[in-house]
Design a protein around this motif. Sequence first.
Motif, PDB file in Angstrom:
ATOM      1  N   ARG A 112       1.831  56.610   0.136  1.00 22.84           N
ATOM      2  CA  ARG A 112       2.313  58.005   0.067  1.00 22.84           C
ATOM      3  C   ARG A 112       1.427  59.035   0.785  1.00 22.84           C
ATOM      4  NH1 ARG A 112       5.378  56.891  -5.667  1.00 22.84           N
ATOM      5  NH2 ARG A 112       7.070  55.955  -4.993  1.00 22.84           N
ATOM      6  N   ALA A 119      10.327  56.582  -4.886  1.00 23.90           N
ATOM      7  CA  ALA A 119      10.745  58.217  -4.505  1.00 23.90           C
ATOM      8  C   ALA A 119      11.976  58.104  -3.988  1.00 23.90           C
ATOM      9  CB  ALA A 119       9.667  58.723  -3.449  1.00 23.90           C
ATOM     10  N   ALA A 120      12.651  59.313  -3.951  1.00 28.16           N
ATOM     11  CA  ALA A 120      14.131  59.411  -3.759  1.00 28.16           C
ATOM     12  C   ALA A 120      14.147  59.070  -2.141  1.00 28.16           C
ATOM     13  CB  ALA A 120      14.557  60.689  -3.817  1.00 28.16           C
ATOM     14  N   ASP A 121      13.318  59.310  -1.480  1.00 26.14           N
ATOM     15  CA  ASP A 121      13.551  59.064  -0.147  1.00 26.14           C
ATOM     16  C   ASP A 121      13.053  57.525   0.377  1.00 26.14           C
ATOM     17  OD1 ASP A 121      10.715  59.672  -0.368  1.00 26.14           O
ATOM     18  OD2 ASP A 121      10.595  60.758   1.282  1.00 26.14           O
ATOM     19  N   GLU A 122      12.703  57.036  -0.366  1.00 20.89           N
ATOM     20  CA  GLU A 122      12.126  55.613  -0.177  1.00 20.89           C
ATOM     21  C   GLU A 122      13.140  54.462  -0.100  1.00 20.89           C
ATOM     22  OE1 GLU A 122       7.554  56.292  -1.550  1.00 20.89           O
ATOM     23  OE2 GLU A 122       8.995  55.181  -2.835  1.00 20.89           O
ATOM     24  N   ARG A 156      15.742  51.508  -0.834  1.00 17.79           N
ATOM     25  CA  ARG A 156      15.644  50.306  -1.844  1.00 17.79           C
ATOM     26  C   ARG A 156      16.721  49.316  -1.222  1.00 17.79           C
ATOM     27  NH1 ARG A 156      16.152  53.409  -7.493  1.00 17.79           N
ATOM     28  NH2 ARG A 156      14.772  55.186  -6.991  1.00 17.79           N
TER      29      ARG A 156
END
Length: 191
Positions: free
Chosen positions: A43, A75-78, A80
């Motif tokens: 990150r 993180a929200a922008d990673e 899944r």
Amino acid sequence: MATIREGNKAALVVVDVQVGVVNEAWDAARIIGNIAHVVERARAENVPVLWVQHTDEELPTDSPQWQWVPELVPAADEPRIHKQFNSSFEQTSLAEELAVREVSHIVLAGAATNWCIRATAYAALERGYDLTLISDGHTTGTIELESGTTIEAAAIVKELNIAMQWLSYPGRTNNTARAEQIDFAQPGGAQ
């Protein structure tokens, strides 16, 4: 023949570090700590982190055992990626997520060594990616065979680390590196 990936962009792929996968895994606390350290570094260096999460009868979606371990929070922008097979590439969006980010070098960590990590490592190489397996960033449980033979988890981890150092694929670089040695800019990944 595999399509060799052009460029030198890395991504960290974290596979199945879920409560039900690592609850009885060898040296889990240390391995999870090492993965968390590499996630922080990725990150900080603006290297994409992709999270692969397994679902099956023992890991039903949204169950307590299906959840990520508390030490690792995407993180929200990673991305899944959800899977149902050992390889993180089989019937998932992983290849598309890597392509959008122009990734050519996968840094791999997670569980379980002898199943999903091995299958994902070989699948990455067969698809033309450079690969660095974090040698102290994957784990599994001990296997007890019907014959009474026991295969210790530490031996399974060691064997895959050795294999990843010796495999040879044309036009690709593969190796292992400890968490503290990971170099996202270097195919083969060691500083």
